[in-house]
Scaffold this active site. Structure first.
Site, PDB file in Angstrom:
ATOM      1  CG  ASN A  61      -0.371  -0.079   2.544  1.00 35.10           C
ATOM      2  OD1 ASN A  61       0.632  -0.754   2.756  1.00 35.10           O
ATOM      3  ND2 ASN A  61      -0.981   0.600   3.499  1.00 35.10           N
ATOM      4  CD  GLU A  63      -1.393   4.978   4.814  1.00 35.72           C
ATOM      5  OE1 GLU A  63      -2.022   4.046   5.328  1.00 35.72           O
ATOM      6  OE2 GLU A  63      -0.823   5.863   5.491  1.00 35.72           O
ATOM      7  CB  CYS A  72      -5.175  -1.459  -1.729  1.00 39.12           C
ATOM      8  SG  CYS A  72      -6.533  -0.537  -1.008  1.00 39.12           S
ATOM      9  CD  GLU A  74      -5.258  -5.995  -1.066  1.00 37.58           C
ATOM     10  OE1 GLU A  74      -4.625  -4.906  -0.964  1.00 37.58           O
ATOM     11  OE2 GLU A  74      -6.109  -6.346  -0.243  1.00 37.58           O
ATOM     12  CB  CYS A 111     -10.730  -2.424   0.298  1.00 35.78           C
ATOM     13  SG  CYS A 111     -10.027  -1.856  -1.279  1.00 35.78           S
ATOM     14  CB  CYS A 114      -8.576  -4.787  -3.571  1.00 36.45           C
ATOM     15  SG  CYS A 114      -7.372  -3.455  -3.322  1.00 36.45           S
TER      16      CYS A 114
END
Length: 157
Positions: A61, A63, A72, A74, A111, A114
């Protein structure tokens, strides 16, 4: 009125019960957490994808102070695999999370964004993606693809 029943099996295995190939992929996801840029959440997520030719692609990830610009682990791994290994099928994706000085005890799940991205991967390659969701207390092994986590998924007909 009709009733729809949705049922799926998820295996819960201890790390030492995983195959050597699955352990290596989980370890790659765990390693990827160390590359995370997560100064706001302090929740580092790593993903590792096994491609059909045996290549492992990692992602973590990333940010951003403008939270909507974050991505993210993934999707980082999926988009990297699609860019650098175009046309190679994604067989398995492993996910791990690190926070407060250790890996999470319970596995984390992708999430919604993803999950939807994995829906698209499965549709494009016409093959399910296995998921290995690592936690200290056990790893969820999902053999039947993203349908298990997103049974009423969005797909264009």
């Amino acid at each position: 009125m009709n009733k729809i029943t949705i049922s799926h099996d998820i295996l819960l295995l201890q790390y030492n019960e995983l195959s050597s190939q699955d352990k290596a992929l989980v370890d790659a996801a765990k390693d990827a957490t160390q590359l995370s840029y997560s100064p706001y959440s302090n929740f580092a997520v790593g993903a590792a994808i096994l491609l059909e030719d045996g290549t492992v692609v990692k992602g973590c990830n990333q940010e951003n102070g403008a939270y909507g610009n974050s991505i993210c682990a993934e999707r980082t791994a999926i988009f990297t695999a699609q860019c650098q290994h175009k046309g190679k099928k994604m067989l398995t994706i492993a996910i791990a999370a690190y926070t407060d000085g250790d890996f999470t005890h319970n596995p984390i799940t992708p999430c919604g964004a993803c999950r939807q991205t994995i829906v698209e991967v499965e549709a494009c390659q016409q093959e399910k993606v296995r998921l290995l969701l690592y936690g200290i207390d056990g790893t969820y092994v999902i053999e039947d693809g993203i349908d298990v986590l997103m049974p009423l998924k969005f797909e264009l007909d």
